[in-house]
Structures are given as structure tokens and as C-alpha cells.
Design an enzyme around this catalytic site. Structure first.
Site, PDB file in Angstrom:
ATOM      1  CE  LYS A 157     -16.905  -0.782   1.124  1.00 48.74           C
ATOM      2  NZ  LYS A 157     -16.276  -0.533  -1.037  1.00 48.74           N
ATOM      3  NE  ARG A 204     -16.208  -5.493   2.436  1.00 47.17           N
ATOM      4  CZ  ARG A 204     -16.276  -4.635   1.324  1.00 47.17           C
ATOM      5  NH1 ARG A 204     -16.284  -5.004  -0.058  1.00 47.17           N
ATOM      6  NH2 ARG A 204     -15.082  -3.818   1.484  1.00 47.17           N
ATOM      7  CG  ASP A 249     -14.105  -5.499   4.870  1.00 43.75           C
ATOM      8  OD1 ASP A 249     -15.460  -5.446   4.848  1.00 43.75           O
ATOM      9  OD2 ASP A 249     -13.515  -4.649   3.306  1.00 43.75           O
ATOM     10  CG  ASN A 288      -6.951  -9.154   0.538  1.00 40.13           C
ATOM     11  OD1 ASN A 288      -7.393 -10.087   0.232  1.00 40.13           O
ATOM     12  ND2 ASN A 288      -6.056  -8.674  -0.503  1.00 40.13           N
ATOM     13  CB  CYS A 334      -7.808  -3.756   7.997  1.00 44.76           C
ATOM     14  SG  CYS A 334      -9.346  -2.766   7.439  1.00 44.76           S
ATOM     15  CG  ASN A 354      -2.281  -0.444   1.243  1.00 42.36           C
ATOM     16  OD1 ASN A 354      -3.351  -0.046   0.135  1.00 42.36           O
ATOM     17  ND2 ASN A 354      -2.401  -1.671   1.517  1.00 42.36           N
TER      18      ASN A 354
END
Lengths: 647, 549
Positions: free
Chosen positions: A376, A380, A339, A271, A334, A246
């Protein structure tokens, strides 16, 4: 109005060679199968929203097979005699499966016959401001900020946010600009005893070297708000490799050099894509017919599912230990912070606070860490047919972690696993408004509180169905903080979730159900005793002769008041019974229906003592060959002497 | 007394005892002929009494003059003793080694044990073949009790009385015996009341490579079939293994010679493979450092759960043939003393509700394991920590208990007993103060005069004080056949045995107690309601003119 009806449809059992025949109905909201056999007349109702995929398999001699996979892990296999009918159902389902706008979701047409006031009351059941108050916030170190009142700083956060008193608006705004999706550090749980805070956010936009003074101040403020510890933990719940990757995209993680007094820690939860793949693999293995023990265990291992569950649990335990043992505040993030962060914060809070282990408390926890902080759900759980790459069983994993805990601490939870399974069911059903959409802002735009009903009111109205009979409130006093073991062998495959609808997998008698039945008897007995006592009082002069004292005999109140509204049938034996009447019926059956039941085909519905216990259902072995002279071409099952369906 | 020679240091002070999930105890270690005792000499601490026979293996370690002995027990427990003084430690270790591996059966503890309780009901009389036969006679007259083996000469591993078809005389039995491995000719194992079908067991037929046959054997098993009826032979071995057995004089029933029978081959592993499986499983369970993947792969590699599944499936198949197909069944493997007994006894638990009571289960073990000649002494000589060369040790009986536990898990209201009973049988099969599991067959037990010289396990278990621990509060008798699921998802690791010493069960035990409490409270209320009802009814009949409010 849509209503397709097809007769003579065969429903094949997923794991055995059994099948039943019935009629298939397709309505605007449900796919319904009604078994024709009049004595058992099993009915299966499948909500369209629950259907994940429909597959038309190639034509066989007996008809056209239709395979339907549901998000609640139900898998039904129909064989429809005429291909044209099959195609009709198939194409109608395809259309129904893909709602394009929220308005098409079941929640907007579902009406449980409540008036507006009842509906409003339902939505008022959970009050997050009251929840923060319960934790002891606002206090001298933490305050409510109105910075996000208009969703201007962070679209995916709720309006009401709690921050350290020393975090001024410029600091908040500055910090939010340095965080992915503007999700700056905010309070999610306050551990009053040690004044330690559990905070959450998204990853910093640090790239390789970028810094943000406001963000550094923000973390400093969180640290300063806790006098018990000189440092705070920053938990990056991602594997280090992912966090490093990232950085290249201008995101990343906190550099300990720039943030004084933080202890940075990677936790290594995978993830959403890995989790999605893992569940897929798991379900594939578990769906195999005649699965061998080796393939089962190897498949369980290769799916990685339990490894991921353990990783989440390990992270939550790390959080709880930091808070209780060291009295340190913890900041969890995260990538986007909706999540893995939600999983770890929610599970960590559950370990820390007994309140979240009650039915009401668990609802509050979900409302707080999942719904309000913008997990979400729509993406999801695939509510509106968006990007399949956004679908992931993140919330399912959280529920499973809770289940794993109930296995280690059977008395710590007010609810039984049936409660968790029901919540899972409704996260996907789109029948209630709670889980629709991806954020609070979106839910407000959809006017969910005005147009739909709340799941929590529904679940609370049938609370007695979800009670754990061995729950002990005093357990919370002796174990305010749960300290589960994370030995690998404590993590088990959650059969009742993933095989919820596969009756042949379940224990044939359930301890839970048995104890439930006893519970119902308790209240029956108490009321009967009261009645008998009142009658006896009519004969005061005689009472003495029977050695009954005339002082009022107080029957102990039954452990819980119960009334039983209807709810869908479940195949899981642990699922509570419908009503007292049903208990009675069942007992009558137990006494009188024994022989008949034993000989009846195992497909007869209804929950029974030795439920569906049948040799034919289990497939102990195909007895090859036949004693009759005629040779049948296909493999012959001993039970029916019919050729096995080859699909 | 020769024990004294083996005990060089009978007593050591200042020994530390470490056990998982329990505080360390400091105390005095004593060795007696049969026990290792550690006592803190304080009133409130429990003492450790460990039978030498329960010790599977020991390891010694030294740090300076402090010696450590790690004692690994047959019940899978591992304890650690820290003993000050190198010489003491070495002496203790060598004594334990010698005392735990005594060869002579007659030196075993059961011959020295004197019960502190009064034997009300002699367990040696628990199962009387003549009485069992009377029951059978009340249902069918097709069978007789043969004394052909009264001096154990026809079949050394069979008991003296055997139930055989009425029409087969003793002479034919002898001939059939000569055609079966170890003389184990087909005998009745179970009669299914519901449809009159039977289950028989035997050892493999000695067909050899040239396809020997034996008319008497064929006649014997055909005599169990009704006219025009069919039967199934369940061979617990795979066809390949059965084929190989021919080369060693064994074999299987040829279709041509047994036209009324269908042969089904299953794949239950042989005993040496099972022992290996147990060792691997226990190793996996004891390693606390596992990642999830490593645990699952080690669990898989042990094959234990596969063995459970295969045995249970075979038993279900036998039961299915009898109950659903209405066919008689003959079960055998090679010797007919291991996998055969697993299958016949489990099938009875599935079919016969009587076997799900405590007494019925005891009788089942007595009849289908002890009398049927399962070589307990050989199989249970060593457990999972044996590091020597395996001889004939194998957890055959433990696997049976595991399978029973699996059924119990699936039908928690159908058994009068609970898991504790199964665990207790496991312990006593490996090391016990009682004589029940000594010896390998009835003939040996008679020779050892066990019934005169030792106390039966059943004498102890069946005392009301003891029974209480083993009762299942959820039990509601039912007369149904109980078909367990054998899907891998439905079979669990038996934590009560394999993780017993590796986890704290406090929370689970308390939950269990709470459940028992709820159920008992319910029963109490039920009784109160009933007595109130009775009183009310009585009052109403006596004073019928009086109006009730």
C-alpha cells in the site's frame, strides 16, 4: 496562479553555524530557494509531496524560523525576516501538503514533453507476464489462473495470478475466504533449477481452531507441485507473540496438525508501527547537532533500526537457503501479506536470481512483489494525507537491505546506490504514476497509464547515471545465489540515504565518482583515437616510419555508451556527473581554481574534488573567548565572530 | 646459544593449523629462535611463518592426548594448532611463551635478520634533521638548529638536534627544559608555509600547586609569535585532569603568565585507558554470536570510536587554528609523547600535502613519532590479547593510524598510499624483522646501534617492488588543506584491521582490483591518444601541403 516570493531569507545549515541568504519562491508544485550570492547561486528545489512536516518556531531577533522536514530525509531550516511572510508560506504549505484527491498529485500535471506513444512505451517496459515466462512459468506444475480477472476474489491482488495446476477454482475461492483480505497463496518466484516455488499469501483466519479444507488443499497442491521435496516451508514473518495475538481476533497462523507436510517457522520481523517508531528514533538521533560518538552508537542501538534490517535479511536468507539447499518450496505470509511478506519475497528472490540485480531486473522485481501484489504505497508513503498510523518505511527498509548487500558484494549489482536513492526519492515524489495508489485495481481506476508517466522509462533513459562501475556480469555466473554474512558488524548505517542532503557528513572525495570520471574519459579517448587514426590514414606512406601498423587500429569500445540528460543535482559525491562537458569543466577548475576555491567560503556549490572541505563546516570545536577587548555575550564561533543563532 | 635452551621440542609432525576462512593445513611444526613455522611440505600450500614477537598470548587445551594451542597475535589474528601428544604440546606452548616474551631487546629478531634483498637506499638516512632544517631556512630565518641535547642530557627522550626559535640561546633552553615534564621543552613541530604560522609541541609545564613559572619558557614560546599576534595552547587533557596534574608537580600554563596565549582543553584519553579500549573492541569484533544490539552496545562500550573522534577533532582544531585563524599553536598533554604526537602528526596530514605521499608519510612517522620519542617499545609490547597486568602498553600509534585511515576514507584521491601501508605500519610497530620501531627514543636507539646492526623498515618499503602494493591508484596530488568530517556518522570502524581476520574479503578485493583495472586501462588509452596526437601533429607540420580528408 500561486507564486509567493520572499527575499532575504536565511537558510541555516543543519549541523553547523553557517547560513546563506537568498530568495524563497513558492510555486504550485515546488518550494524553491535561490541563494543570492551570484558566484555560487545554489538552488534548492523541494517538491511539495516530499514535505512531511512544516513547523513554525518561535520568533527570534533575526526573524521567524520555519523548519521543513522532508520524506527524503532532507531537513531545511529557513529564517524569514518578517513574521507575516513566514506565516503566509507556512499556511500555504500546510494547504499544499494535504492533497485531498489523487488528481492533485504532481503526476497528473507533470509533463516531460513526451507524446502519447512514448508514454505508452514507457508503461510497456515492464511486462510481468514475460517475467513469469522468464522464470519458466506456466509449466507442467504451475498455471495462470483467471480467477481474479475482475478482482472478484482478491481486490488487492493483480489480475494475473499463478497457482499450482492442481488448485481448482473452488479450492482457490475457498482458500481465499480463509485468508485475511482474500489474499490466498499464489506464486511469486519460481526457482527453475529445483522446481521450487516461492509463494505468498496473508494469514489464515484460523483463530483458535478453525480449519478450511480448501486452504489445506491449496498448500498441499503447492507442495505436490515440487517433486524435489516432501515438505514446504511456511514462513510466518511475524514475531510469534504477534501471531498469537491475532488468533484472538480470529486470525492467526497455520496449525501443523491440520496441514500435512509443512514446516512452520516464525521469523520475527516487527510490524509497521514498530518500524515507523524505529525510523523516527533513528532520525532524531542523527539530526542531533554535535552528536557524540556514544550518543550516536547508543541511539543507533536504541532505535533498533539495524536490528530490523538484519531481521529482514535473516528472513530472506532463510528463504533462499530453503529453496537452494533443500529444494523446498516456501510460502511466506505475515498479517495481510503486503508488507513483511513483500520485503522477504523480494529480497529472497534477489538473493536467488542474478537478474534482479540488474537495473531492468530490479525494476521488474519492484513491479512484481511491491506494486502488483498491492504494497500500500499510498498509505505507507502518506501520499494523500490519510491515517498517520498507516505510514511506515517498509519499502525504504527493502532498499536499505539491498544497499547492505551491495556493500558485501560490490560487483554483484549493475546499479549503484544512487539508483536506490533515486527510486526512494520518486516513491515519495508522486511525480510518476507507478507508486500511486494502494493496489493495481486502484491504479486502473485512476487510469494512471493514460494520465501519468512511468518512472521506469525515466530511469532507464538515464541509466548510465545509475551504473555501478565495478559491476561484473561474470560475478553472477560464479555467484548465482548470494550468501551474505549476517554478522552484526556487516550492517552499517546508510549515511548516503539518511544524510543525503547533509553535505558536511559525506566523504569529500568519492571513489565511485572518480571511477565514473575515468569511465567518461575512456569513451572520450576511444573516440579521439578513432579520429586520430583516421587522420593518420591520410599519411599512409609515413605511418611505417612511426611504427604504426596500417592494419586498422581498433580502439576498444568504451565499456558503456553514454549520453547525459539533465537530472537534479545531488550533494552525494557518488552521484554521477551530468555530462562530459561538466567533467571537462570540473577538470579545468581543478587546475585553475585551486587557490580561489580553497579560500572561498565552503558554501559554494558544485561538486569538487575536495568538496566543501572546510574547517568551519565541521565544528571541530568552538574556540571560546576572543582576543578583542569587547566581550560578546553569546558563544562566539572562531570562524565568523558572530553570535551563534539560538533557535 | 640460549634460544636452544628454550626450545625443548623443535619439531612436531602431524600438526593441524586452523585459520578462519582458510582450509585446514596439516603439516610439520618447527620452532626456531624467532619463528613458529608450519609447513605442509607440499609445494602448493603456503607455509606459516610467525614471528614469536608477534604472539600476544596463547591458550592451551587438551582433549585426551590431543593438545590444542590457540595463538593470539599482536596483529589481532587468532590461529589454532592441534598438536598430537601431550608432552609435545606442553613443550611447544612453554617455548612459545618464553620466546615471545624475551626481555632483552638485543635478542630480538631484527638483530639476527639478514635481508634477502639488496639495500639500495639506506632507510636509516631517510630523515636527516640538517636537511629538513635547510628547507625550513629557505622559508624563514627565525629558527635555528640547536645541539643543546647532543648527549641527550637535557631531554633524554628528544633527539640530539632540535629546531628552536633563533633568539633563544641554549642556556635558556636548558632552563625551559627544567620547567617541562621530562625536559621536553617546546620545539618546532611544523611550519605552515602558507602563512608562516607554526605548531610546536612540548610536555606539560611543571607549575605544581604553587604556580611556579619560568621566564625562559614564556620567552621561548612567545618568540614564536609575530608582534601583536596571538597563539593557542592545545592541552590534550581536560581541565580537570590538568588541574589534578598540579598535585603531582605538573600543570598547565596560567593565563596571567602567558597573556598572548589562549588555552584550549580537549579530552584525549591517557594510554592505560586506550589499552582497555582496544581490548574491549577486539573482544567485541571477535565474538561472532552477537545480536545487533549487543554488537552496537559493545562497540560503544569499547569507546574506541569515541577515542578516534576525539583525537581527530583535536588535530582538526589545531589545524584550524593555524590555517584559518592564522595563529601559532603549542600542543602538549602530560608527557608530550603520546596524545601530543597524535595531534601534531595528524594536523600535518590535514595541512601539508607532502605528508600524504608515501615518502612524506614515512618522514612524518620518523620525525613526529620515532625522533620525537614516542616509546614504541613500551607501548607496543603487548596488543589486544594481553592478559597480564598492563604496564605501559597502549595503542597510541594504532589510533593515529586509524585516524589517518578515516581521513583517507574521506579523501580517497588525496593520498599516494592506500590502506595496506597503514596496516603494514601497524604490524611492524608491534613485531618486525626491521629495527625501526625498536627502542623508546633516539638515545636508546643510538645505544643499541640499530642503524649498524639492523635493517630499517624504510629500506624495505621504499623498494619499487614493495611500493607497488601500497600505491593508491586514485591518487591525484592536490595542494589543499583537507578538512575531514568528524561527525560520528562519518567515522567508520576500521574493518581492515579489526575485522581483518573475521571476514572474507574476496568480493571486496576483487571489486578493488576491477577498479584498479579500469583506472589503468584509462591511463593506457590516454597514453595511446597522446602518442597518436603527437604523430599527427608531426605529420601535419611535415606535409602541410597535403590535405587531410
Amino acid at each position: 496562479h500561486l507564486h509567493v516570493r520572499v527575499e532575504q531569507v536565511k537558510l541555516l545549515d543543519r549541523f553547523s553555524n553557517k547560513s546563506v541568504t537568498g530568495t524563497l519562491h513558492l510555486t504550485a508544485t515546488h518550494l524553491i530557494f535561490v541563494e543570492s550570492n551570484s558566484t555560487s547561486a545554489q538552488e534548492i528545489w523541494i517538491l511539495h509531496h516530499h514535505i512531511a512536516s512544516v513547523e513554525k518556531l518561535s520568533l527570534t531577533t533575526s526573524g521567524c524560523p520555519l523548519l521543513i522536514q522532508c520524506r527524503n530525509f532532507r531537513l531545511v531550516h529557513f529564517v524569514i525576516p518578517r513574521e507575516r511572510d513566514c506565516h503566509d508560506i507556512y499556511s500555504s504549505l500546510l494547504r499544499l501538503l494535504r492533497p485531498v484527491s489523487y488528481d492533485e498529485l504532481y503526476a497528473f500535471s507533470y509533463n516531460p514533453k513526451q507524446n502519447d506513444q512514448q508514454r505508452e512505451e514507457g508503461w510497456q517496459l515492464i511486462d510481468l507476464a514475460a517475467e513469469f515466462e522468464r522464470m519458466g512459468v506456466p509449466c507442467d506444475q504451475w498455471q495462470l489462473t483467471d480467477v481474479n480477472r475482475e478482482y472478484k476474489v482478491c481486490e488487492t491482488y493483480p489480475r494475473d495470478l499463478y497457482v499450482p495446476i492442481t488448485a481448482s477454482k473452488p479450492i482457490i475461492v475457498g482458500s481465499s475466504k480463509f485468508r485475511s483480505k482474500g489474499r490466498f497463496p499464489v506464486l511469486t518466484y519460481f526457482y527453475q533449477e529445483k522446481k521450487a516455488a516461492v509463494c505468498r499469501c496473508s494469514q489464515p483466519l484460523s483463530g483458535f481452531s478453525a480449519r478450511c479444507l480448501e486452504d489445506e488443499h491449496m498448500l498441499q497442491a503447492i507442495s505436490k507441485a515440487n517433486h524435489n521435496s516432501r515438505y514446504i516451508y511456511v514462513m510466518d514473518t511475524r514475531p510469534k507473540l504477534n501471531a498469537l495475538a491475532n488468533r484472538a481476533a480470529g486470525k492467526g497462523y497455520e496449525n501443523e496438525d491440520n496441514y500435512p507436510n509443512i514446516r512452520f517457522q516464525f521469523v520475527g520481523i516487527e510490524n509497521i508501527h514498530v518500524m515507523r517508531g524505529s525510523l523516527q528514533k533513528l532520525l532524531e538521533v542523527m539530526g542531533t547537532r554535535s552528536l557524540s560518538m556514544t550518543d550516536y552508537l547508543v541511539g543507533l542501538e536504541n532505535s533498533g533500526w539495524l536490528r530490523h534490517i538484519k531481521a529482514i535479511m535473516d528472513a530472506a536468507i532463510f528463504l533462499a537457503k530453503a529453496v537452494t539447499d533443500e529444494g523446498a518450496s516456501v510460502l511466506v505470509h505475515c498479517s495481510d501479506g503486503w508488507d513483511r511478506t513483500a520485503q522477504v519475497c523480494a529480497l529472497g528472490s534477489l538473493l536467488l536470481d542474478p537478474y534482479y540485480r540488474t537495473i531492468k531486473g530490479f525494476m521488474v522485481l519492484i513491479e512484481k512483489d511491491w506494486i502488483s501484489f498491492g504494497h500500500k504505497f499510498a498509505d505507507r508513503c502518506d501520499q494523500l494525507d490519510p491515517d498517520p498510523k498507516e505510514v511506515s518505511p517498509i519499502f525504504t527498509q527493502f532498499l536499505e537491505c539491498v544497499w547492505q548487500l551491495t556493500e558485501q558484494f560490490p560487483q554483484a549489482f549493475e546499479f549503484s546506490e544512487w539508483f536506490l536513492i533515486q527510486i526512494h526519492e520518486h516513491v515519495h515524489s508522486c511525480q510518476f504514476g507507478n507508486f500511486l495508489g494502494n493496489s493495481q485495481r486502484q491504479r486502473e481506476d485512476l487510469q494512471l497509464k493514460e494520465r501519468t508517466y512511468s518512472l521506469w522509462a525515466h530511469l532507464l533513459s538515464e541509466k548510465q547515471n545509475y551504473l555501478n562501475p565495478v559491476y561484473s556480469p561474470s560475478f553472477a555466473e560464479s555467484h548465482p545465489v548470494l550468501e551474505p554474512s549476517t554478522q552484526a558488524y556487516h550492517f552499517k548505517f546508510w549515511r548516503n540515504m539518511y544524510h543525503q542532503y547533509d553535505r558536511s557528513m559525506h566523504p569529500r572525495q568519492s571513489i565511485l565518482k572518480h571511477v565514473y570520471k575515468v569511465f567518461l574519459h575512456l569513451s572520450l579517448h576511444s573516440s579521439e583515437m578513432t579520429h586520430a587514426f583516421l587522420c593518420l590514414c591520410a599519411f599512409p606512406q609515413k605511418l611505417q616510419t612511426f611504427g604504426v601498423s596500417t592494419s586498422p587500429l581498433k580502439p576498444q569500445t568504451p565499456p558503456r555508451e553514454r549520453s547525459h540528460p539533465p537530472r537534479p543535482q545531488s550533494l552525494i559525491l557518488g552521484a554521477p556527473l551530468l555530462s562530459r562537458k561538466e567533467v571537462q569543466q570540473e577538470e579545468d577548475e581543478e587546475v585553475f581554481g585551486e587557490e580561489a576555491r580553497e579560500d572561498a567560503p565552503a558554501s559554494t556549490g558544485g561538486e569538487r574534488t575536495v568538496e566543501g572541505s572546510s574547517a568551519t563546516e565541521n565544528g571541530y570545536g568552538e574556540l571560546k573567548g576572543s582576543f578583542d577587548s569587547k566581550n560578546e555575550p553569546a558563544v562566539v564561533t572562531l570562524e565568523f565572530g558572530v553570535a551563534r543563532m539560538t533557535c | 646459544m640460549e634460544f636452544a635452551e628454550l626450545i625443548k621440542t623443535p619439531r612436531v609432525d602431524g600438526v593441524d593449523l586452523h585459520r578462519p576462512f582458510m582450509p585446514t593445513v596439516e603439516g610439520t611444526l618447527c620452532l626456531t629462535g624467532h619463528h613458529l613455522i608450519l609447513s605442509s611440505r607440499q609445494d602448493n600450500t603456503e607455509e606459516l611463518w610467525l614471528l614469536h614477537a608477534n604472539i600476544d598470548s596463547i591458550e592451551k587445551r587438551f582433549v585426551g592426548s590431543l593438545g590444542t594451542i590457540i595463538v593470539k597475535c599482536k596483529d589481532l589474528r587468532v590461529i589454532q594448532l592441534d598438536i598430537p601428544g601431550m608432552e609435545e604440546c606442553l613443550n611447544i606452548a612453554s617455548s612459545i611463551e618464553a620466546l615471545s616474551t624475551l626481555d632483552s631487546v638485543s635478542l630480538m629478531y631484527p638483530f639476527f635478520y639478514r635481508p634477502l634483498f639488496e639495500v639500495i637506499e639506506d632507510g636509516w638516512q631517510l630523515f636527516v634533521p640538517e636537511e629538513a632544517f635547510k628547507d625550513l631556512e629557505s622559508m624563514t630565518d627565525e629558527w635555528r638548529l640547536s645541539e643543546v641535547n647532543k648527549d641527550f642530557s637535557v631531554c633524554p627522550s628528544y633527539p640530539s638536534l632540535l629546531t628552536v626559535p633563533k633568539d633563544i640561546d641554549d642556556e635558556s633552553l636548558c632552563k625551559a627544559a627544567s620547567f617541562r615534564h621530562g625536559g621536553r621543552f617546546p620545539v618546532l613541530s611544523y611550519y605552515h608555509k602558507k602563512n608562516g604560522m607554526v605548531m610546536m609541541r612540548a610536555a606539560q609545564p611543571l607549575t605544581g600547586t604553587n604556580g611556579r613559572r619560568c621566564k625562559e619558557d614564556e620567552k621561548l614560546i612567545n618568540a614564536t609569535l609575530c608582534a601583536g599576534k596571538r597563539g593557542y595552547i592545545i592541552d590534550t587533557r581536560t581541565i580537570a585532569v590538568a588541574q589534578q596534574a598540579k598535585a603531582r608537580g605538573g600543570g598547565f600554563e596560567q593565563e596571567a603568565n602567558y597573556p598572548q596565549w589562549r588555552r584550549i582543553h580537549k579530552a584525549i584519553e591517557r594510554s592505560n585507558v586506550l589499552q582497555d579500549s582496544l581490548i574491549k573492541l577486539v573482544e567485541a569484533c571477535n565474538d561472532q554470536s552477537h545480536s545487533m544490539d549487543r554488537w552496537l552496545s559493545k562497540l560503544e562500550a569499547s569507546n574506541w570510536q569515541s577515542n578516534v573522534k576525539e583525537i581527530l577533532t583535536t588535530a582538526c582544531l589545531a589545524a584550524q587554528c593555524i590555517d584559518r585563524e592564522g595563529a601559532s599553536v603549542l600542543v602538549h598533554g602530560t608527557e608530550g609523547t603520546d596524545s601530543t604526537l597524535q595531534v601534531t602528526s595528524l594536523a600535518q596530514i590535514i595541512l601539508d600535502p607532502a605528508c600524504r605521499t608515501i615518502r612524506g608519510f614515512e618522514v612524518l612517522i620518523e620525525r613526529e613519532w620515532l625522533q620525537a620519542g614516542h616509546p614504541f617499545q613500551q607501548r607496543c609490547a603487548q596488543s589486544a590479547y594481553s592478559n597480564g597486568k598492563p604496564r605501559s602498553e597502549a595503542p597510541v600509534f594504532l589510533l593515529f593510524l586509524d585516524c589517518v585511515w578515516q581521513i583517507l576514507r574521506q579523501f580517497p584521491c588525496s593520498f599516494q598510499f592506500n590502506e595496506n601501508l597503514l596496516i603494514m605500519f601497524f604490524e611492524h610497530a608491534y613485531a618486525s624483522q626491521f629495527g625501526t620501531f625498536l627502542g623508546n627514543c633516539v638515545a636508546e636507539r643510538v645505544k643499541l646501534q640499530l642503524s649498524q646492526k639492523t635493517v630499517s623498515l624504510w629500506s624495505w618499503v621504499n623498494r619499487p617492488q614493495e611500493l607497488e602494493r601500497f600505491l593508491n591508484p586514485l591518487y591525484e596530488p592536490n595542494n589543499l588543506v583537507i578538512w575531514p568530517s568528524v561527525a560520528p556518522q562519518s567515522l567508520l570502524l576500521w574493518e581492515g584491521v579489526f575485522l581483518r581476520w573475521n571476514r572474507s574479503t574476496k568480493c571486496l578485493d576483487e571489486a578493488c582490483q576491477e577498479m584498479v583495472h579500469i583506472i589503468e586501462y584509462n591511463k593506457e588509452l590516454q597514453n595511446k591518444v597522446n602518442s597518436l596526437r603527437r604523430q599527427l601533429a608531426q605529420l601535419e607540420t611535415e606535409e602541410s601541403p597535403l590535405q587531410t580528408p
